[in-house]
Design a protein around this motif. Structure first.
Motif, PDB file in Angstrom:
ATOM      1  N   ASP A   1     -56.357  20.150  57.981  1.00 31.04           N
ATOM      2  CA  ASP A   1     -56.682  19.219  56.985  1.00 31.04           C
ATOM      3  C   ASP A   1     -57.731  18.243  57.407  1.00 31.04           C
ATOM      4  N   PHE A   2     -57.413  17.462  58.497  1.00 30.67           N
ATOM      5  CA  PHE A   2     -58.261  16.476  58.808  1.00 30.67           C
ATOM      6  C   PHE A   2     -59.627  17.012  59.421  1.00 30.67           C
ATOM      7  N   TYR A   3     -59.493  18.073  60.195  1.00 25.73           N
ATOM      8  CA  TYR A   3     -60.692  18.923  60.577  1.00 25.73           C
ATOM      9  C   TYR A   3     -61.681  19.152  59.509  1.00 25.73           C
ATOM     10  N   ASN A   4     -60.998  19.899  58.470  1.00 21.36           N
ATOM     11  CA  ASN A   4     -62.015  20.468  57.279  1.00 21.36           C
ATOM     12  C   ASN A   4     -62.340  19.411  56.349  1.00 21.36           C
ATOM     13  N   ASN A   5     -61.567  18.048  56.040  1.00 21.78           N
ATOM     14  CA  ASN A   5     -61.872  17.104  54.952  1.00 21.78           C
ATOM     15  C   ASN A   5     -62.228  15.854  55.281  1.00 21.78           C
ATOM     16  N   ARG A   6     -61.980  15.369  56.774  1.00 24.25           N
ATOM     17  CA  ARG A   6     -62.283  14.029  56.925  1.00 24.25           C
ATOM     18  C   ARG A   6     -62.893  13.766  58.304  1.00 24.25           C
ATOM     19  N   ARG A   7     -63.184  14.790  59.050  1.00 19.75           N
ATOM     20  CA  ARG A   7     -64.105  14.854  60.058  1.00 19.75           C
ATOM     21  C   ARG A   7     -65.399  15.297  60.032  1.00 19.75           C
ATOM     22  N   PRO A   8     -66.114  14.151  59.878  1.00 22.42           N
ATOM     23  CA  PRO A   8     -67.692  14.712  59.870  1.00 22.42           C
ATOM     24  C   PRO A   8     -68.169  15.310  61.186  1.00 22.42           C
ATOM     25  N   HIS A   9     -68.937  16.214  61.005  1.00 25.14           N
ATOM     26  CA  HIS A   9     -69.440  17.064  62.162  1.00 25.14           C
ATOM     27  C   HIS A   9     -71.011  16.901  62.531  1.00 25.14           C
ATOM     28  N   MET A  10     -71.273  16.557  63.700  1.00 29.96           N
ATOM     29  CA  MET A  10     -72.789  16.343  63.974  1.00 29.96           C
ATOM     30  C   MET A  10     -73.678  17.639  63.475  1.00 29.96           C
ATOM     31  N   SER A  11     -73.092  18.672  63.719  1.00 27.16           N
ATOM     32  CA  SER A  11     -73.839  20.043  63.162  1.00 27.16           C
ATOM     33  C   SER A  11     -73.774  19.947  61.836  1.00 27.16           C
ATOM     34  N   ASN A  12     -73.174  19.352  60.978  1.00 27.39           N
ATOM     35  CA  ASN A  12     -73.371  19.371  59.443  1.00 27.39           C
ATOM     36  C   ASN A  12     -73.821  18.025  59.066  1.00 27.39           C
ATOM     37  N   ASN A  13     -74.872  17.381  59.851  1.00 22.79           N
ATOM     38  CA  ASN A  13     -75.475  16.292  59.527  1.00 22.79           C
ATOM     39  C   ASN A  13     -74.594  15.075  59.105  1.00 22.79           C
ATOM     40  N   MET A  14     -73.425  15.050  59.769  1.00 20.17           N
ATOM     41  CA  MET A  14     -72.288  14.002  59.607  1.00 20.17           C
ATOM     42  C   MET A  14     -71.584  14.363  58.259  1.00 20.17           C
ATOM     43  N   LEU A  15     -71.748  15.478  57.705  1.00 18.30           N
ATOM     44  CA  LEU A  15     -70.441  15.723  56.730  1.00 18.30           C
ATOM     45  C   LEU A  15     -69.284  16.852  57.312  1.00 18.30           C
ATOM     46  N   THR A  16     -68.572  16.488  56.472  1.00 18.49           N
ATOM     47  CA  THR A  16     -67.338  17.149  56.750  1.00 18.49           C
ATOM     48  C   THR A  16     -67.500  18.683  56.476  1.00 18.49           C
ATOM     49  N   PRO A  17     -66.808  19.583  57.037  1.00 17.85           N
ATOM     50  CA  PRO A  17     -67.186  21.139  56.502  1.00 17.85           C
ATOM     51  C   PRO A  17     -67.049  21.280  55.010  1.00 17.85           C
ATOM     52  N   VAL A  18     -66.034  20.670  54.376  1.00 20.16           N
ATOM     53  CA  VAL A  18     -65.766  21.057  52.742  1.00 20.16           C
ATOM     54  C   VAL A  18     -67.038  20.233  52.171  1.00 20.16           C
ATOM     55  N   GLN A  19     -67.382  19.055  52.577  1.00 22.98           N
ATOM     56  CA  GLN A  19     -68.409  18.397  52.017  1.00 22.98           C
ATOM     57  C   GLN A  19     -69.929  19.186  51.983  1.00 22.98           C
ATOM     58  N   LYS A  20     -70.092  19.734  53.261  1.00 24.26           N
ATOM     59  CA  LYS A  20     -71.155  20.902  53.440  1.00 24.26           C
ATOM     60  C   LYS A  20     -71.057  21.861  52.358  1.00 24.26           C
ATOM     61  N   LYS A  21     -69.804  22.505  52.284  1.00 24.60           N
ATOM     62  CA  LYS A  21     -69.805  23.680  51.575  1.00 24.60           C
ATOM     63  C   LYS A  21     -69.816  23.277  50.038  1.00 24.60           C
ATOM     64  N   GLN A  22     -69.426  22.140  49.610  1.00 20.43           N
ATOM     65  CA  GLN A  22     -69.666  21.675  48.243  1.00 20.43           C
ATOM     66  C   GLN A  22     -71.095  21.439  47.990  1.00 20.43           C
ATOM     67  N   ARG A  23     -71.876  20.722  49.056  1.00 23.06           N
ATOM     68  CA  ARG A  23     -73.221  20.310  48.695  1.00 23.06           C
ATOM     69  C   ARG A  23     -73.956  21.560  48.548  1.00 23.06           C
ATOM     70  N   HIS A  24     -73.860  22.608  49.418  1.00 24.22           N
ATOM     71  CA  HIS A  24     -74.410  24.014  49.406  1.00 24.22           C
ATOM     72  C   HIS A  24     -74.317  24.798  47.990  1.00 24.22           C
ATOM     73  N   ALA A  25     -72.917  24.725  47.848  1.00 24.91           N
ATOM     74  CA  ALA A  25     -72.563  25.359  46.321  1.00 24.91           C
ATOM     75  C   ALA A  25     -73.432  24.744  45.285  1.00 24.91           C
ATOM     76  N   HIS A  26     -73.965  23.558  45.349  1.00 26.85           N
ATOM     77  CA  HIS A  26     -74.692  23.064  44.205  1.00 26.85           C
ATOM     78  C   HIS A  26     -76.097  23.056  44.342  1.00 26.85           C
ATOM     79  N   VAL A  27     -76.610  23.737  45.461  1.00 23.03           N
ATOM     80  CA  VAL A  27     -78.079  23.787  45.770  1.00 23.03           C
ATOM     81  C   VAL A  27     -78.376  24.968  44.816  1.00 23.03           C
ATOM     82  N   PRO A  28     -79.702  24.944  43.971  1.00 26.90           N
ATOM     83  CA  PRO A  28     -80.109  25.938  43.062  1.00 26.90           C
ATOM     84  C   PRO A  28     -80.886  27.217  44.342  1.00 26.90           C
TER      85      PRO A  28
END
Length: 157
Positions: A130-157
């Motif tokens: 849960d921490f890894y997916n939802n609260r730990r920013p990843h450098m490879s994701n431009n300091m987004l958590t995996p869930v944040q990156k998934k959410q942002r990508h889902a909203h890209v047209p």
């Protein structure tokens, strides 16, 4: 695949990670490396996907026997997933999985009190993932958590 030592013995963490977001999609912890457990995680992921077309999925793994299990390969073929396996067992061929396993073990598991049993280990792993997916920013994701990156990508047209 990573393992967790408990007072009752060794347990094995079977995970499926999204290569794009680095999110741990599904996981399970069992007291053996039997292929049926790896298959169970794959089946959870397929069920979670619902009606989503999984034909663009590539399942990359090492050449462990659990990934070469006929039923596991058949299930991947049924969803038309591409199957990719390391050529010569080099960890660098499966860098994402090795990185996730390394983070889980070196950042958390090695610094956690040894769980008493499978139930306690499962609770600990659930909190770590849960921490890894939802609260730990990843450098490879431009300091987004995996869930944040998934959410942002889902909203890209």
């Amino acid at each position: 695949m990573t393992y967790v030592n408990t007072d009752a013995g060794v347990t094995y963490l079977h995970i499926i990670t999204d290569a794009f977001t680095h999110e741990i999609i599904d996981w399970t912890l069992f007291e053996s490396l039997r292929a049926v457990h790896t298959l169970a995680v794959l089946d959870m992921t397929i069920a979670q996907a619902g009606s989503t077309d999984l034909s663009t999925l590539t399942r990359h793994s090492d050449r462990g026997s659990q990934y070469c299990y006929n039923v596991y390969i058949t299930r991947l073929n049924q969803i038309h997933a591409a199957i990719s396996m390391t050529e010569d067992h080099k960890p660098t061929d499966n860098a994402i999985a090795e990185r996730v396993n390394g983070i889980l073990t070196s950042k958390w598991l090695y610094h956690t009190k040894r769980p008493a049993d499978l139930r306690e280990a499962t609770c600990i792993i659930a909190h770590i993932i849960d921490f890894y997916n939802n609260r730990r920013p990843h450098m490879s994701n431009n300091m987004l958590t995996p869930v944040q990156k998934k959410q942002r990508h889902a909203h890209v047209p």
